[in-house]
Write an enzyme that holds these catalytic residues in place. Structure first.
Site, PDB file in Angstrom:
ATOM      1  N   ASP A  33       3.848   6.403   3.720  1.00  0.00           N
ATOM      2  CA  ASP A  33       2.531   6.335   3.072  1.00  0.00           C
ATOM      3  C   ASP A  33       1.448   6.273   4.145  1.00  0.00           C
ATOM      4  OD1 ASP A  33       0.094   5.177   1.917  1.00  0.00           O
ATOM      5  OD2 ASP A  33       1.302   5.005   0.094  1.00  0.00           O
ATOM      6  N   ARG A  51      -3.199   8.414  -6.115  1.00  0.00           N
ATOM      7  CA  ARG A  51      -2.164   8.967  -7.001  1.00  0.00           C
ATOM      8  C   ARG A  51      -1.625   7.859  -7.884  1.00  0.00           C
ATOM      9  NH1 ARG A  51       2.432  12.473  -4.197  1.00  0.00           N
ATOM     10  NH2 ARG A  51       3.158  10.401  -3.653  1.00  0.00           N
ATOM     11  N   ASP A  69      -1.211   3.383   3.904  1.00  0.00           N
ATOM     12  CA  ASP A  69      -0.657   2.074   4.249  1.00  0.00           C
ATOM     13  C   ASP A  69      -0.432   1.953   5.753  1.00  0.00           C
ATOM     14  OD1 ASP A  69      -0.687   1.101   1.699  1.00  0.00           O
ATOM     15  OD2 ASP A  69       1.416   1.545   1.272  1.00  0.00           O
ATOM     16  N   THR A 102       2.980   8.911 -12.551  1.00  0.00           N
ATOM     17  CA  THR A 102       2.814  10.340 -12.884  1.00  0.00           C
ATOM     18  C   THR A 102       2.553  11.202 -11.651  1.00  0.00           C
ATOM     19  OG1 THR A 102       0.420  10.159 -13.116  1.00  0.00           O
ATOM     20  CG2 THR A 102       1.739   9.664 -15.073  1.00  0.00           C
TER      21      THR A 102
HETATM   22  C1  PRP Z   1      -2.018  10.076  -0.464  1.00  0.00           C
HETATM   23  C2  PRP Z   1      -2.570  11.064   0.531  1.00  0.00           C
HETATM   24  C3  PRP Z   1      -3.157  12.120  -0.363  1.00  0.00           C
HETATM   25  C4  PRP Z   1      -2.193  12.127  -1.525  1.00  0.00           C
HETATM   26  C5  PRP Z   1      -1.267  13.297  -1.389  1.00  0.00           C
HETATM   27  O1  PRP Z   1      -3.020   9.262  -0.973  1.00  0.00           O
HETATM   28  O2  PRP Z   1      -3.492  10.495   1.423  1.00  0.00           O
HETATM   29  O3  PRP Z   1      -4.470  11.838  -0.802  1.00  0.00           O
HETATM   30  O4  PRP Z   1      -1.451  10.911  -1.461  1.00  0.00           O
HETATM   31  O5  PRP Z   1      -0.441  13.404  -2.482  1.00  0.00           O
HETATM   32  P1  PRP Z   1      -0.535  14.628  -3.505  1.00  0.00           P
HETATM   33  O6  PRP Z   1      -0.638  15.873  -2.679  1.00  0.00           O
HETATM   34  O7  PRP Z   1       0.754  14.521  -4.274  1.00  0.00           O
HETATM   35  O8  PRP Z   1      -1.731  14.412  -4.388  1.00  0.00           O
HETATM   36  P2  PRP Z   1      -2.694   8.017  -1.938  1.00  0.00           P
HETATM   37  O9  PRP Z   1      -2.757   8.433  -3.348  1.00  0.00           O
HETATM   38  O10 PRP Z   1      -1.427   7.375  -1.459  1.00  0.00           O
HETATM   39  O11 PRP Z   1      -3.936   7.075  -1.704  1.00  0.00           O
HETATM   40  P3  PRP Z   1      -4.393   6.268  -0.395  1.00  0.00           P
HETATM   41  O12 PRP Z   1      -4.897   7.293   0.602  1.00  0.00           O
HETATM   42  O13 PRP Z   1      -5.480   5.430  -0.925  1.00  0.00           O
HETATM   43  O14 PRP Z   1      -3.231   5.495   0.140  1.00  0.00           O
HETATM   44  N1  URA Z   2       1.127  10.328   0.176  1.00  0.00           N
HETATM   45  C1  URA Z   2       1.538   9.835   1.367  1.00  0.00           C
HETATM   46  O1  URA Z   2       0.834   9.009   1.995  1.00  0.00           O
HETATM   47  N2  URA Z   2       2.727  10.216   1.847  1.00  0.00           N
HETATM   48  C2  URA Z   2       3.501  11.111   1.214  1.00  0.00           C
HETATM   49  O2  URA Z   2       4.582  11.450   1.735  1.00  0.00           O
HETATM   50  C3  URA Z   2       3.059  11.631  -0.008  1.00  0.00           C
HETATM   51  C4  URA Z   2       1.862  11.217  -0.509  1.00  0.00           C
END
Ligand code: PRP
Ligand code: URA
Length: 209
Positions: free
Chosen positions: A200, A104, A203, A108
């Protein structure tokens, strides 16, 4: 119309509560994500096709159901979805594994794609799409759009925690897929993080806090 199943098993609830705790460290977090994925996978795989195979017991030769194992592929949404793969593979060790890399944009909140590798015959397979978090729904919708563009129709999305906003958006965008949710939370905050959520997920799984 696909089914939406929100888990009500006490083991899943208990483990998600442990996962939320800010004091749960990376090692325990990973273990819990694996265990929850396995418990949820049990439900998500309820309708996997079986076929009769011959087996010789100590008493008789018989025909009994066995999984058509080559029909399943697991496609985690990177990064955090990776944490759910081992739990699902422990149920069906022969499943194929594809990958979709989405992240994400921090400003945005829109997902962008940075990697993709899928099994060649994915259109013939049942796809389980794990991602621990369904927040706005943008990432899940993007991933399902992509999988569908490859001809796949049998899709099961699985998340550990969902916000009502994300669940509604995913259901409206893709009425036909099955959706499995560990726990439905209150909503999103101003940064599009799930409340109360667990922070997160990527993380916490990979220790990059
Ligand atoms: C997180 C999570 C989803 C997304 C959810 O990933 O694992 O993929 O956010 O958010 P949304 O429903 O608003 O799209 P992130 O973008 O943090 O990436 P990561 O898994 O690499 O940490
Ligand atoms: N992605 C995450 O990992 N946690 C949240 O709460 C939303 C998006």
């Amino acid at each position: 119309m696909g089914k939406t199943l929100i888990m009500d098993h006490p083991l899943v609830k208990h483990k998600i509560t442990l996962l939320r705790d800010v004091n749960t460290g990376t090692k325990e977090f990973r273990t819990l994500v694996g265990e929850i994925s396995m418990l949820m996978g049990y439900e998500a795989m309820r309708e996997l096709p079986t076929e009769l195979v011959e087996v010789t017991t100590p008493i008789a030769v018989t025909k009994q159901p066995a999984l058509k194992q080559s029909k399943l592929t697991i496609v985690p949404i990177l990064r955090a979805g990776l944490g759910m793969v081992s739990g699902l593979l422990s149920l069906v060790p022969t499943a194929k594994v594809g990958h979709i890399g989405l992240a994400r944009d921090e400003a945005t909140h829109q997902p962008y794609e940075y990697y993709c590798k899928l099994p060649r015959n994915i259109s013939e397979l049942t796809v389980i799409l794990p991602d621990p978090m369904l927040a706005t729904g943008g990432s899940a919708i993007h991933a399902v759009n992509f999988i569908k563009s490859k001809g796949c129709r049998d899709i099961k999305f699985m998340c550990i925690i969902a916000a009502p906003e994300g669940l509604k958006a995913l259901r409206e965008a893709h009425p036909d897929i099955d959706i499995f949710v560990g726990c439905l939370d209150e909503g999103l905050n101003e940064n599009a993080y799930i409340v109360p959520g667990l922070g997160d997920a990527g993380d916490r799984i990979f220790g990059t806090l």
